[in-house]
Design a protein around this motif. Structure first.
Motif, short mmCIF file in Angstrom:
data_model
loop_
_atom_site.label_atom_id
_atom_site.label_comp_id
_atom_site.label_asym_id
_atom_site.label_seq_id
_atom_site.Cartn_x
_atom_site.Cartn_y
_atom_site.Cartn_z
N ASP A 260 33.34 42.41 42.06
CA ASP A 260 31.98 41.58 41.83
C ASP A 260 32.21 40.57 40.33
OD1 ASP A 260 30.77 42.39 44.05
OD2 ASP A 260 29.53 43.73 43.07
N ASN A 261 32.64 41.29 39.34
CA ASN A 261 32.95 40.50 38.18
C ASN A 261 34.43 39.90 37.92
OD1 ASN A 261 31.64 39.44 35.99
ND2 ASN A 261 32.34 41.04 34.63
N THR A 262 34.91 39.67 39.11
CA THR A 262 36.25 38.98 39.11
C THR A 262 36.24 37.71 39.72
OG1 THR A 262 37.58 41.25 38.94
CG2 THR A 262 38.74 39.35 39.66
N ILE A 263 36.78 36.62 38.85
CA ILE A 263 36.73 35.17 39.35
C ILE A 263 38.08 35.43 39.98
CG2 ILE A 263 36.87 32.93 38.51
CD1 ILE A 263 35.28 33.51 35.98
N VAL A 264 38.05 34.98 41.28
CA VAL A 264 39.33 34.66 42.06
C VAL A 264 39.39 32.92 42.42
CG1 VAL A 264 40.55 35.10 44.22
CG2 VAL A 264 39.23 37.02 42.99
N VAL A 265 40.28 32.37 42.16
CA VAL A 265 40.71 31.12 42.26
C VAL A 265 41.85 31.06 43.27
CG1 VAL A 265 41.17 28.77 41.45
CG2 VAL A 265 39.85 30.27 40.25
N PHE A 266 41.84 30.25 44.26
CA PHE A 266 42.81 30.00 45.04
C PHE A 266 43.01 28.57 45.41
CE2 PHE A 266 44.93 28.81 49.15
CZ PHE A 266 46.20 29.71 49.35
N THR A 267 44.15 27.99 44.96
CA THR A 267 44.34 26.83 45.34
C THR A 267 46.06 26.45 45.41
OG1 THR A 267 43.95 24.37 44.26
CG2 THR A 267 44.82 25.90 42.69
N SER A 268 46.51 25.00 45.61
CA SER A 268 47.88 24.84 45.63
C SER A 268 48.26 23.74 44.50
CB SER A 268 47.99 24.01 46.96
OG SER A 268 49.42 23.96 47.27
#
Length: 450
Positions: A260-268
């Motif tokens: 819940d309090n983790t920012i997850v970013v996914f990109t290339s």
């Protein structure tokens, strides 16, 4: 997962997991339009968070974008950022250890930091993750390695490019899965008492074209470069393996009670290459057409940001100021970001605000400006003005229809470019490598009337 939390949870500094794919095309995820196979874990991540429709890479190739990511600045401020990609002079030009970085600023604010995966910002002994803010590193220093041998080339005499910190190591297994396992283990060792920043930088789906069941093919390759072997089915297995690896890491966060309090970013790091799907755009890696720089991008932070589709124009260099703001950490006053903090727009569901972004590539052979709906593009001596909102394939040249816009953006690029290190003949010579050469792609552009 809820989009709200109690005050004590919100007050805690968020964990951050930044997942970077390598050469992933705009429509290589089913949530972005891939119909030949599915990516259920990344699709679920998109449904639980923000799916960006106008996110860009800072460059059309990998190492240059990574300079922008880690510094929050246009890569052209650093000599290593001019190589595009950093290959032959990685031992001479890299990320200066004294330069503040996203991991070093978070580390100094009390975060545990780790890079698991690809570095590609300069080689030992002068450069490396442990010299630039990471407490722990497991991965490869260079641009690409075989998924099973973990070597950057073919043959027994070629050394593995796989390290624990600054020490070479050996592992058995498919590289995408090895990175997922290392990340899962590292997350499992964390607790809620101290925030962490994990850079999980996969090499998938970068060539060589080898899926998780293709070890015999891997050992039989004569050339690791992108024109050797491969097919759409193999590429699908590579992307699905990446999706599975991301799912494993997301499950590890849930198992630790940290989701819940983790920012997850996914990109290339840039647009797709040989087997990628980039529809409704044209172009590919090494090109400043939309397919070479527009990238799939997702963000999830349940306690602060509600699920949404964002039309905000953003670029790789925005992640440093955005993630620092989320962590309550100030950027370096001596190295102010060129990127912008987009957190307020995401938290408030505010309408997207206008941005102007700039690119250049390979001795200014290519240059581009995105302002609002318009994009100025130059390739060789050919200049264009496109409406990239209505004309996503960049076919209708509007330079004569809107000459005032064309001239304004052309002049804006010249003014912007004057701030940065020049791309000299020496830079071009160093930047050329056996795997990426701009001249290979010029005929493709010419065939499209470019």
């Amino acid at each position: 997962m809820s989009t709200t939390a109690n005050n004590s949870t919100v007050a805690q500094a968020p964990n951050i997991v930044f997942i970077l794919a390598d050469d992933l095309g705009w429509a290589d995820l089913s949530v972005y339009g891939q119909a030949d196979f599915t990516t259920p874990h990344l699709d679920a991540l998109a449904g639980e968070g923000v799916r960006f429709t106008q996110a860009y890479a800072n460059s059309a190739v990998c190492s240059a974008t990574r300079f922008a990511l880690i510094t929050g600045r246009y890569q052209y401020r650093l000599r290593g950022g001019l190589e595009e990609p950093l290959v032959r002079k990685a031992h001479v030009h890299g990320l200066p250890p004294e330069h503040p970085t996203l991991p070093s600023l978070l580390r100094d604010a009390g975060y545990d930091t780790a890079l698991i995966g690809k570095w590609h910002l300069g080689s030992l002994p002068t450069f490396g993750p442990l010299k630039s803010g990471y407490d722990r590193f497991f991965g490869n220093y260079g641009g690409a390695i075989d998924y099973f041998t973990h070597k950057p080339g073919v043959g027994d005499a070629v050394a593995r490019d796989l390290y624990e910190g600054e020490v070479p190591v050996e592992r058995v297994g498919y590289y995408t899965q090895l990175l997922a396992d290392e990340a899962t283990q590292w997350i499992g060792e964390r607790s809620a008492a101290k925030p962490f920043f994990l850079s999980l930088h996969f090499t998938a789906p970068h060539w060589p074209w080898v899926g998780p069941e293709d070890e015999e093919i891997s050992l039989g390759l004569k050339d690791l470069f992108h024109y050797d072997g491969g097919n759409l089915a193999t590429y699908a297995r590579m992307v699905r393996s990446l999706d599975k690896a991301v799912g494993q890491v997301l499950d590890a966060l849930k198992a630790q009670g940290l989701a819940d309090n983790t920012i997850v970013v996914f990109t290339s790091d840039n647009g797709g290459e040989r087997f990628s799907k980039t529809w409704p755009f044209t172009g590919q890696k090494t090109e400043l057409l939309e397919g070479g720089i527009r990238v799939p991008t997702l963000l999830r932070w349940p306690v602060r940001i509600a699920p949404q589709v964002s039309e905000q124009v953003t670029a790789t260099m925005d992640w440093l100021p955005t993630l620092l703001a989320a962590a309550g950490v100030a950027p370096s006053a001596d190295y102010p970001p060129d990127g912008e903090n987009i957190l307020p727009v995401l938290e408030s569901h505010a309408p997207a605000y206008p941005r102007t972004l700039f690119w250049r590539y390979k001795s200014q052979r290519q240059r581009a400006v995105r302002e609002g709906r318009y994009k100025y593009l130059r390739i060789n001596d050919n200049e264009f003005l496109f409406d990239v909102e209505d004309d996503t394939l960049e076919r209708a040249n509007l330079r004569d229809k809107h000459p005032e816009v064309f001239e304004r953006l052309r002049a804006a690029w010249e003014q912007w470019n004057a701030q940065f290190l020049p791309i000299t003949d020496e830079v071009i010579t160093h930047g050329l490598s056996p795997d990426i050469q701009a001249d290979r792609y010029v005929p493709d552009l010419a065939e499209r009337g470019m």
